[in-house]
Design a protein around this motif. Sequence first.
Motif, PDB file in Angstrom:
ATOM      1  N   ILE A   6       0.874  -1.176   0.000  1.00  0.00           N
ATOM      2  CA  ILE A   6       0.000   0.000   0.000  1.00  0.00           C
ATOM      3  C   ILE A   6       0.910   1.225   0.000  1.00  0.00           C
ATOM      4  O   ILE A   6       1.757   1.388   0.884  1.00  0.00           O
ATOM      5  CB  ILE A   6      -0.926   0.030   1.247  1.00  0.00           C
ATOM      6  CG1 ILE A   6      -1.753  -1.257   1.346  1.00  0.00           C
ATOM      7  CG2 ILE A   6      -1.831   1.268   1.232  1.00  0.00           C
ATOM      8  CD1 ILE A   6      -2.686  -1.537   0.184  1.00  0.00           C
ATOM      9  N   TYR A   7       0.772   2.048  -1.031  1.00  0.00           N
ATOM     10  CA  TYR A   7       1.613   3.244  -1.157  1.00  0.00           C
ATOM     11  C   TYR A   7       1.084   4.344  -0.233  1.00  0.00           C
ATOM     12  O   TYR A   7      -0.120   4.607  -0.197  1.00  0.00           O
ATOM     13  CB  TYR A   7       1.632   3.733  -2.612  1.00  0.00           C
ATOM     14  CG  TYR A   7       2.310   2.742  -3.517  1.00  0.00           C
ATOM     15  CD1 TYR A   7       3.688   2.772  -3.673  1.00  0.00           C
ATOM     16  CD2 TYR A   7       1.581   1.745  -4.167  1.00  0.00           C
ATOM     17  CE1 TYR A   7       4.327   1.832  -4.480  1.00  0.00           C
ATOM     18  CE2 TYR A   7       2.211   0.802  -4.962  1.00  0.00           C
ATOM     19  CZ  TYR A   7       3.587   0.856  -5.115  1.00  0.00           C
ATOM     20  OH  TYR A   7       4.211  -0.084  -5.893  1.00  0.00           O
ATOM     21  N   ARG A 224      -4.870   1.194  -3.695  1.00  0.00           N
ATOM     22  CA  ARG A 224      -3.524   0.766  -3.313  1.00  0.00           C
ATOM     23  C   ARG A 224      -2.630   1.950  -2.946  1.00  0.00           C
ATOM     24  O   ARG A 224      -1.432   1.787  -2.730  1.00  0.00           O
ATOM     25  CB  ARG A 224      -2.880  -0.071  -4.440  1.00  0.00           C
ATOM     26  CG  ARG A 224      -3.538  -1.441  -4.585  1.00  0.00           C
ATOM     27  CD  ARG A 224      -3.286  -2.310  -3.343  1.00  0.00           C
ATOM     28  NE  ARG A 224      -4.024  -3.565  -3.320  1.00  0.00           N
ATOM     29  CZ  ARG A 224      -5.200  -3.751  -2.710  1.00  0.00           C
ATOM     30  NH1 ARG A 224      -5.805  -2.745  -2.082  1.00  0.00           N
ATOM     31  NH2 ARG A 224      -5.794  -4.918  -2.712  1.00  0.00           N
ATOM     32  N   GLN A 225      -3.219   3.141  -2.884  1.00  0.00           N
ATOM     33  CA  GLN A 225      -2.501   4.297  -2.338  1.00  0.00           C
ATOM     34  C   GLN A 225      -3.436   4.986  -1.346  1.00  0.00           C
ATOM     35  O   GLN A 225      -4.643   5.111  -1.598  1.00  0.00           O
ATOM     36  CB  GLN A 225      -2.118   5.275  -3.449  1.00  0.00           C
ATOM     37  CG  GLN A 225      -1.440   6.544  -2.898  1.00  0.00           C
ATOM     38  CD  GLN A 225      -1.008   7.522  -3.984  1.00  0.00           C
ATOM     39  OE1 GLN A 225       0.034   7.341  -4.611  1.00  0.00           O
ATOM     40  NE2 GLN A 225      -1.803   8.555  -4.203  1.00  0.00           N
ATOM     41  N   VAL A 245      -3.557   4.858   9.865  1.00  0.00           N
ATOM     42  CA  VAL A 245      -3.526   3.906   8.742  1.00  0.00           C
ATOM     43  C   VAL A 245      -2.337   2.964   8.897  1.00  0.00           C
ATOM     44  O   VAL A 245      -2.467   1.740   8.748  1.00  0.00           O
ATOM     45  CB  VAL A 245      -3.438   4.679   7.400  1.00  0.00           C
ATOM     46  CG1 VAL A 245      -3.171   3.737   6.236  1.00  0.00           C
ATOM     47  CG2 VAL A 245      -4.720   5.457   7.165  1.00  0.00           C
ATOM     48  N   ALA A 246      -1.183   3.539   9.230  1.00  0.00           N
ATOM     49  CA  ALA A 246       0.030   2.710   9.350  1.00  0.00           C
ATOM     50  C   ALA A 246      -0.178   1.591  10.364  1.00  0.00           C
ATOM     51  O   ALA A 246       0.157   0.427  10.106  1.00  0.00           O
ATOM     52  CB  ALA A 246       1.210   3.582   9.776  1.00  0.00           C
ATOM     53  N   MET A 247      -0.759   1.930  11.522  1.00  0.00           N
ATOM     54  CA  MET A 247      -0.883   0.913  12.562  1.00  0.00           C
ATOM     55  C   MET A 247      -2.059  -0.029  12.320  1.00  0.00           C
ATOM     56  O   MET A 247      -2.005  -1.200  12.719  1.00  0.00           O
ATOM     57  CB  MET A 247      -0.957   1.560  13.950  1.00  0.00           C
ATOM     58  CG  MET A 247       0.359   2.191  14.373  1.00  0.00           C
ATOM     59  SD  MET A 247       1.849   1.188  14.015  1.00  0.00           S
ATOM     60  CE  MET A 247       1.636  -0.204  15.133  1.00  0.00           C
ATOM     61  N   ILE A 248      -3.115   0.443  11.659  1.00  0.00           N
ATOM     62  CA  ILE A 248      -4.210  -0.488  11.312  1.00  0.00           C
ATOM     63  C   ILE A 248      -3.670  -1.541  10.337  1.00  0.00           C
ATOM     64  O   ILE A 248      -3.900  -2.744  10.492  1.00  0.00           O
ATOM     65  CB  ILE A 248      -5.421   0.258  10.710  1.00  0.00           C
ATOM     66  CG1 ILE A 248      -6.083   1.126  11.771  1.00  0.00           C
ATOM     67  CG2 ILE A 248      -6.427  -0.728  10.112  1.00  0.00           C
ATOM     68  CD1 ILE A 248      -7.120   2.105  11.235  1.00  0.00           C
ATOM     69  N   THR A 259       3.408  -1.698   4.172  1.00  0.00           N
ATOM     70  CA  THR A 259       3.816  -0.352   3.728  1.00  0.00           C
ATOM     71  C   THR A 259       5.329  -0.299   3.890  1.00  0.00           C
ATOM     72  O   THR A 259       5.920  -1.165   4.523  1.00  0.00           O
ATOM     73  CB  THR A 259       3.207   0.756   4.614  1.00  0.00           C
ATOM     74  OG1 THR A 259       3.812   0.693   5.907  1.00  0.00           O
ATOM     75  CG2 THR A 259       1.702   0.643   4.732  1.00  0.00           C
ATOM     76  N   GLY A 260       5.938   0.740   3.353  1.00  0.00           N
ATOM     77  CA  GLY A 260       7.392   0.863   3.516  1.00  0.00           C
ATOM     78  C   GLY A 260       7.742   1.685   4.749  1.00  0.00           C
ATOM     79  O   GLY A 260       8.882   2.134   4.886  1.00  0.00           O
TER      80      GLY A 260
END
Length: 387
Positions: A6-7, A224-225, A245-248, A259-260
């Motif tokens: 996911i970008y 996807r972004q 979003v990052a932690m979900i 994610t990166g």
Amino acid sequence: MSVEKIYIFDTSLRDGEQVPGCKLRKEQKVAIAEQLDIFGVDVIEAGFPISSPGDFEAVQEVAAVVKNAAVCGLSRAVMKDIEVAAQAVKNAVHPRIHTGIGTSDSHVKFKLNTTREDILDRAVAAVKYAKSFVEDVEFYAEDAGRTDNEFLARVCEAVIKAGATVLNIPDTTGYCLPHEYGEKIAYLRDNVNGIHKAILSTHCHNDLGMATANSIAGVENGARQVECTINGIGERAGNTALEEVAMILKQRFSHKYTTGLNTPMLKSMSYLVSDTMGMPVQANKAIVGANAFAHSSGIHQDGVIKHRETYEIIDPADVGVDHSSIVLTARSGRAALAYRFKELGHHLTKDELDIAYQYFVELADRQKEVIDSDLEILYSEKIYVLA
Ligand code: KIV
Ligand code: ZN
């Protein structure tokens, strides 16, 4: 099942920065952009270059220093905007132009005073023109959240044909509910010819508190972004909060998505943006708020001291917080008091703890929180003297 990337498109420096009081100087934008790049975001929207000479220079400078992420400049579907955005991002390792136009009936009729056919023509012309400067062109359909899906699909199909690489579907007014936004993304995924040639992107505002839920619904239906900002800063009630979003994705969807992002940088990124913009983070903000890993009621404290996961679903280290904190208030119990004394090097016997607790609750009723210096005084005046 394979794990899909996911970008992460960070727009703290554009949508976040356009908030009253959050304006940044060029050097500040550059400093944040450098950290965003190290943090691992995929796209940095650095600004709206036509809006002012200062913003043009800031985007130019960000484009010159960022090494890994794509650097993006916003423009309206206006030729002059696109030229200026192209100029600003041209030295980026990965330059991107983000252009677009309103597509909802409200925008078409009242803001732009035109017709759907004209919007289609302007969208295609803007993407084609942007494409003459850079390969990577993202198109936004402003107010897509309230746009009729059939018309939205026609616009998407036309701009893909014109060369758009990313289709941004903004819920500009934060109107959608998660199932509606998810269905919109699914509709586009299933009804736009050539959709496989472009990445669908979410861009959700938080007017009804749904921005993060809508973004995740978008991902679950084919986006996807994800466009988001640190601390959820942005117009009105803000944008989707990047840290949420990052932690979900990490906590609940690691079997499907990745994610990166280097998530242990989340807390320091939050500080950096909040300090630089002078925009405080509310204490109970998910992931990065001061109380996100603080426990103050006796029942919860007892549980966390016995086993952290009884009341915590995220390891604080995963977001860059040293440890969970046990905050002493009038709602705290003996277990928490003993724990905090132990942290200060005082191992109390059961009788000592009973005495200390009596004094502690009286003190805690008088003040909001009992801190280390209060405990040291309590220890030396009421416990140590007994020894
Ligand atoms: O919310 C929105 O529609 C936007 C666009 C300009 C991308 O910020
Ligand atoms: Zn926006």
